[in-house]
Design an enzyme around this catalytic site. Structure first.
Site, short mmCIF file in Angstrom:
data_model
loop_
_atom_site.label_atom_id
_atom_site.label_comp_id
_atom_site.label_asym_id
_atom_site.label_seq_id
_atom_site.Cartn_x
_atom_site.Cartn_y
_atom_site.Cartn_z
N GLU A 150 0.69 -1.14 0.00
CA GLU A 150 -0.11 0.07 0.10
C GLU A 150 0.86 1.30 0.11
O GLU A 150 1.77 1.30 0.72
CB GLU A 150 -0.71 -0.05 1.08
CG GLU A 150 -1.58 1.24 1.27
CD GLU A 150 -3.00 1.13 0.58
OE1 GLU A 150 -3.69 2.13 0.17
OE2 GLU A 150 -3.45 0.16 0.23
N LYS A 204 0.95 5.39 0.52
CA LYS A 204 0.11 6.34 0.98
C LYS A 204 1.13 7.54 1.46
O LYS A 204 2.22 7.44 1.84
CB LYS A 204 -0.57 5.96 2.58
CG LYS A 204 -1.64 4.97 2.32
CD LYS A 204 -2.84 5.75 1.88
CE LYS A 204 -4.13 4.98 1.33
NZ LYS A 204 -5.14 5.67 0.66
N CYS A 208 -1.59 -14.26 14.33
CA CYS A 208 -2.37 -15.65 14.68
C CYS A 208 -3.85 -15.72 14.86
O CYS A 208 -4.44 -16.17 14.64
CB CYS A 208 -1.37 -16.14 15.68
SG CYS A 208 -1.46 -15.39 17.25
N GLY A 259 -34.34 -37.64 50.60
CA GLY A 259 -34.24 -37.84 49.22
C GLY A 259 -33.07 -39.16 49.04
O GLY A 259 -32.25 -39.41 49.68
N LEU A 260 -33.70 -39.74 47.67
CA LEU A 260 -32.98 -40.99 47.54
C LEU A 260 -31.39 -40.49 46.92
O LEU A 260 -31.37 -39.34 46.65
CB LEU A 260 -33.76 -41.67 46.37
CG LEU A 260 -34.99 -42.57 46.91
CD1 LEU A 260 -35.63 -43.13 46.01
CD2 LEU A 260 -34.78 -43.52 48.42
N PRO A 261 -30.42 -41.48 46.91
CA PRO A 261 -29.31 -41.18 46.33
C PRO A 261 -29.35 -40.46 44.71
O PRO A 261 -30.24 -41.17 44.21
CB PRO A 261 -28.43 -42.31 46.42
CG PRO A 261 -29.14 -43.43 47.26
CD PRO A 261 -30.61 -42.97 47.35
N GLY A 267 -31.16 -35.03 43.89
CA GLY A 267 -30.71 -33.58 43.91
C GLY A 267 -30.98 -32.91 45.22
O GLY A 267 -31.30 -31.89 45.45
N LYS A 268 -30.78 -33.51 46.30
CA LYS A 268 -31.00 -32.99 47.65
C LYS A 268 -30.14 -31.60 47.63
O LYS A 268 -30.50 -30.51 48.22
CB LYS A 268 -30.59 -33.87 48.72
CG LYS A 268 -31.49 -35.03 48.80
CD LYS A 268 -31.21 -35.99 50.09
CE LYS A 268 -29.86 -36.55 49.94
NZ LYS A 268 -29.61 -37.56 48.79
#
Length: 909
Positions: free
Chosen positions: A219, A221, A315, A598-600, A603-604
């Site tokens: 270029e 200029k 890059c 809550g069961l295992p 999501g307790k």
């Protein structure tokens, strides 16, 4: 420091984002009379406001007519064209609707989304006035629009990953041309350029014609701009000659007396080094360039200088300035930083490997492919309800009903019994509406993670046909702040429906405040939003639009940040089950104490975290007034890192000098493993939560008798006194093979319960629901000695890492704490043979390491892949409980390693 535009004012008195741009000259004839600078300034203001709203969930631009026309006028062609350019579409009404109301002019802006035709794979997720990215094309410097910038950045990112994975001799030449992180990556065309020969000279002759024209790499200029540097760096590099006439190629130079080339050189270098840039590789390299001044001689005498800047390929991406993209942040219209813009631009669905990994266990509920810029991906565990199913369960099936439905019925009955005249008031208000649903809440503010307001009887969200959504706030008596509360809640709801729930239609949420007096007389007040008349396109036209909105509402109410987010490296939302949501939705003031069995894997811990957030907003307390108590330190640290409460172990809680004077509310987790060796923890917790002047605080206790790991007294009240009680019976954590194994072990526990467990508590097993459809692996193997065990683990870890897993996915669990120290050195030695060693104990659960710990210390936590070493216990009565606790920690793959000798319970496997 954030850059904001002070001339754009975000108004806070409406339930929508409203940006006031001040006075603007409107009407085509009027605008043509303006000076160019004023016309451009007004156009820039409106463009910035529109861009900010597109990126922030939509809203309204308000402007005042600067001209004195008494009749309605059009906006002006130049303003319309600027909006078309912004969205890169001729269809202005896809995102904008324009309406004049008196001397106020409104532009209604829908949230930006990438819902382009399927064949268009380049879909920028953020809207911009300009990218500030440039490319060389032949002899021109071309700015990239948003789509071109997205394509460019995608290519750079893809090539950077290729360069990281492949050795240099296998990289395609096309990829090498655009990246310069190492010498072999440089563009061949760049170095064969004839300008290189001139660059190596020391001087030029004044008037000399350079023997090559401008090209992609050259270029000429008389002066430079930042665009040239950006364009060369982004397109294979090149030479910028300053002081050469571009058409004639004649060397003119800059006169000697007008230039101090050392000062100018430093100025140029500083300016280039300050150019914004982003990397997609690990090198974080600088822009590589050389500034050189060639003497220009006139008849042997120094006339001046030509400045030549050689720019090498970069890059990543080089910007001429920060991208021109705006967003509303902290109640101000702010310009995005370069890093924020690139992050949002490239913020797409999880990449192929991550998506493949997720797709085996989860199903997408909200993809980013056509959603608003601030949306996050939402996935639900396989085997659980989709958002469509959840919408029908929670908010009814609108297709099958022609009447206006009220929900939830249980809450409505409570409210009608508590407040005389409420039913009549609601029937009167709802009389004009037919098909749709009115959704009640004690506080929609709390549901949206805002502070509750005293004096609010309830809130109700109306979603009905031929109307925009309306949020009603019903007060017991007149309150000057009632409208502000309703407006703030509606604003948050609208924002979350779009930015979290991914709603892509045109949306506003209107407000209305109702007062229920003691004499059962009611007054209603329209919100201040009634001053702005939204176009009819903002009304819900049919059942399809209503259901789409309600499905977005499901995501808003049921989503939570997945524990997998830290492991995957991007934010991922999961959905609560209906069972979990119903427990979280309980009226805390009516349920200050609650036992949750809550069961295992049900999501307790998730429910415990969500309820602590709700306590903070409902009770108006600080996080240091909420105490979370558990048995082991790793779980304490895991919850503590969430920054929602004060977190301690039971032993710390029971120290005699620990009175926790500031604590008002307590959440107990994994209570089945508590003991009374240090005193009665339950009585202490009750005393603390009942000492408040305004009534008892919250005491919720989460437990699972199936996972009891000892035979001592746990300190819980007898089962019949654990009231009120809720149960979490939907197991959602484990892959199918592991879940089937857990059922076998739970059956053994129920048939042979330890003496300290109330056998009635184990009846919950018969009600258990198991999610199906998640693939996984369960392997049991016998080994002759410890050396063989650790070698097996190291080998298996190595192969899984090669398959794409990371160290964050693994946990190696021993039966007792003393074994951890024995196995640690041996395991590290075995892993060093394979040239890596990244094992830590569970205290490093948030880090990027393999966890090595005991089953008791790892209780309440989870990992994708678990190795269970020699499951055994000194207390045979809880052997199956211990195995259950250990096995349930594994989400996807479970490896149980057993010695040939010395295991009396091996038949259980």
């Amino acid at each position: 420091m954030k850059k904001h535009n002070p001339s754009l004012v975000v108004e806070l008195s409406l339930p929508d984002l409203v940006i006031n741009v001040g006075e603007v000259t409107l009407g085509e004839k009027n605008r043509k009379k303006l000076k160019k600078t004023q016309r451009e300034q007004e156009k820039e203001k409106i463009s910035q406001a529109a861009c900010a709203l597109l990126n922030s969930g939509g809203g309204v631009i308000r402007m005042e007519m600067a001209n004195s026309d008494e009749h309605p006028v059009e906006m002006g062609l130049d303003l319309e064209e600027s909006l078309r350019t912004l969205i890169q579409s001729s269809d202005l009404q896809a995102f904008f609707e324009i309406n004049q109301q008196g001397r106020c002019f409104y532009i209604f802006v829908k949230s930006w989304n990438t819902d382009f035709p399927p064949e268009d794979r380049f879909k920028p997720r953020v809207c911009s006035l300009g990218s500030s990215l440039h490319l060389r094309s032949a002899t021109s410097v071309l700015p990239m629009n948003s789509r071109e910038a997205f394509c460019f950045l995608e290519t750079k990112k893809r090539n950077a990953k290729l360069l990281e994975k492949e050795p240099p001799n296998k990289i395609p030449r096309v990829a090498k041309q655009n990246f310069r992180c190492a010498p072999w990556e440089t563009s061949i065309s760049f170095f064969l350029n004839p300008a290189r020969l001139i660059f190596q000279r020391d001087h030029l002759e004044h008037g000399e014609i350079l023997p090559f024209p401008e090209s992609q790499y050259v270029e000429f200029k008389q002066f430079s701009t930042k665009h040239h540097i950006s364009a060369f760096a982004n397109t294979g590099g090149g030479y910028l000659f300053i002081g050469v006439e571009d058409e004639s190629r004649k060397v003119l130079g800059c006169a000697e007396e007008n230039i101090k080339h050392e000062d100018l050189k430093k100025e140029i270098e500083d300016a280039i080094n300050k150019l914004p840039r982003v990397h997609f590789c690990q090198s974080q390299c600088q822009i590589t360039f050389t500034v050189k001044f060639l003497e220009v001689l006139d008849k042997g005498q120094l006339y001046g200088y030509v400045c030549v800047i050689r720019v090498e390929p970069f890059c990543g991406a080089v910007f001429s300035e920060a991208p021109r993209s705006w967003m509303v942040k902290d109640k101000e219209v702010c310009c995005l930083t370069t890093e924020e813009w690139v992050g949002m631009m490239m913020d797409t669905d999880p990449e192929a490997t991550e998506l493949l990994k997720l797709s085996k266990d989860f199903e997408s509920q909200l993809s980013l492919s056509s959603r608003p810029p601030l949306s996050r991906p939402v996935y639900s565990k396989k085997g659980l309800e989709h958002k469509e199913d959840l919408q029908q369960r929670l908010f009814s099936d609108l297709v099958s009903s022609e009447d206006l439905q009220f929900t939830p019925e249980s809450l409505l009955k409570e409210l009608y019994s508590e407040y005389e005249g409420l039913e009549e008031l609601l029937k009167k208000e709802m009389h004009p509406f037919s098909r749709g649903i009115l959704i009640f809440s004690r506080s929609w503010a709390v549901d949206l993670n805002l502070q509750e307001k005293q004096g609010v009887i309830c809130d109700a969200l109306l979603v009905t046909q031929n109307s925009p959504p309306i949020l009603y706030t019903i007060l017991g008596e007149q309150d000057a702040d009632g409208q502000l509360y309703c407006t703030r809640t509606a604003f948050t709801l609208k924002q979350k429906l779009v930015n979290m729930g991914g709603y892509t239609g045109k949306l506003c949420v209107m407000t209305k405040v109702l007062h229920l007096s003691p004499e059962s007389n009611a007054e209603s007040f329209e919100g201040s939003d009634s001053l702005i008349k939204y176009p009819e396109s903002y009304y819900l036209a049919d059942t399809k639009q209503m259901e789409a909105l309600l499905q977005s509402l499901v995501i808003v109410l049921l989503s939570f940040r997945s524990f997998l987010s830290d492991q995957l490296g991007f934010e991922l939302l999961n959905l609560l089950t209906v069972q979990q949501y119903e427990i979280i939705s309980k009226n805390l003031r009516k349920t200050p104490e609650l036992f949750i069995h809550g069961l295992p894997g049900s999501g307790k811990t998730i429910v415990a975290m969500k309820i602590m957030e709700k306590i903070k907003n409902t009770m108006g307390c600080e996080k240091n007034e909420i105490l979370y108590v558990c048995e082991n330190q790793p779980l304490r640290d895991f919850i503590g890192n969430k920054d929602i409460c004060y977190s301690v172990t039971r032993k710390t809680f029971m120290k005699t000098n620990s009175n926790f004077e500031k604590i008002k509310h307590i959440i107990i987790d994994e209570a089945q493993n508590f003991r009374t060796e240090d005193g009665n923890w339950y009585e202490k917790a009750k005393t603390i939560t009942e000492r408040g002047k305004d009534g008892p605080g919250i005491l919720w206790i989460f437990l699972d008798y199936f996972q009891t790991s000892h035979t001592d007294c746990c300190g819980l009240p007898h089962l019949q006194y654990q009231y009120p009680r809720e149960e979490l019976i939907r197991v959602v954590r484990n892959a199918d093979k592991i879940a089937n194994y857990l059922q076998e072990i739970m059956h053994e526990v129920r048939e042979n319960p330890p003496p300290n467990i109330p056998w009635e508590s184990l009846n919950i097993f018969s009600e258990a629901e198991w999610s199906q459809g998640v693939p996984g692996n369960l392997e049991m193997s016998k080994h002759k000695d410890m050396e063989q065990m650790v070698d097996y683990i190291a080998k298996k870890c190595h192969s899984l890492l090669e398959a794409g897993y990371s160290c964050k996915d693994f946990a190696v669990i021993c039966s007792i704490a003393s074994d951890v120290h024995i196995y640690k050195s041996k395991l590290q030695r075995a892993m060093r043979k394979r040239k890596w060693s990244q094992s830590r104990n569970a205290s490093y659960i948030m880090g990027k390491h393999i966890v090595l710990d005991s089953v008791r210390r790892f209780s309440g936590l989870e990992r994708d892949i678990v190795f269970a070493i020699n499951p055994t216990t000194a207390e045979p009565a809880v052997f199956h409980n211990l195995v259950l606790c250990l096995a349930s920690r594994a989400r996807k793959q479970l490896y149980i390693l057993i010695p040939f000798e010395g295991m009396t319970n091996s038949a259980s496997f």
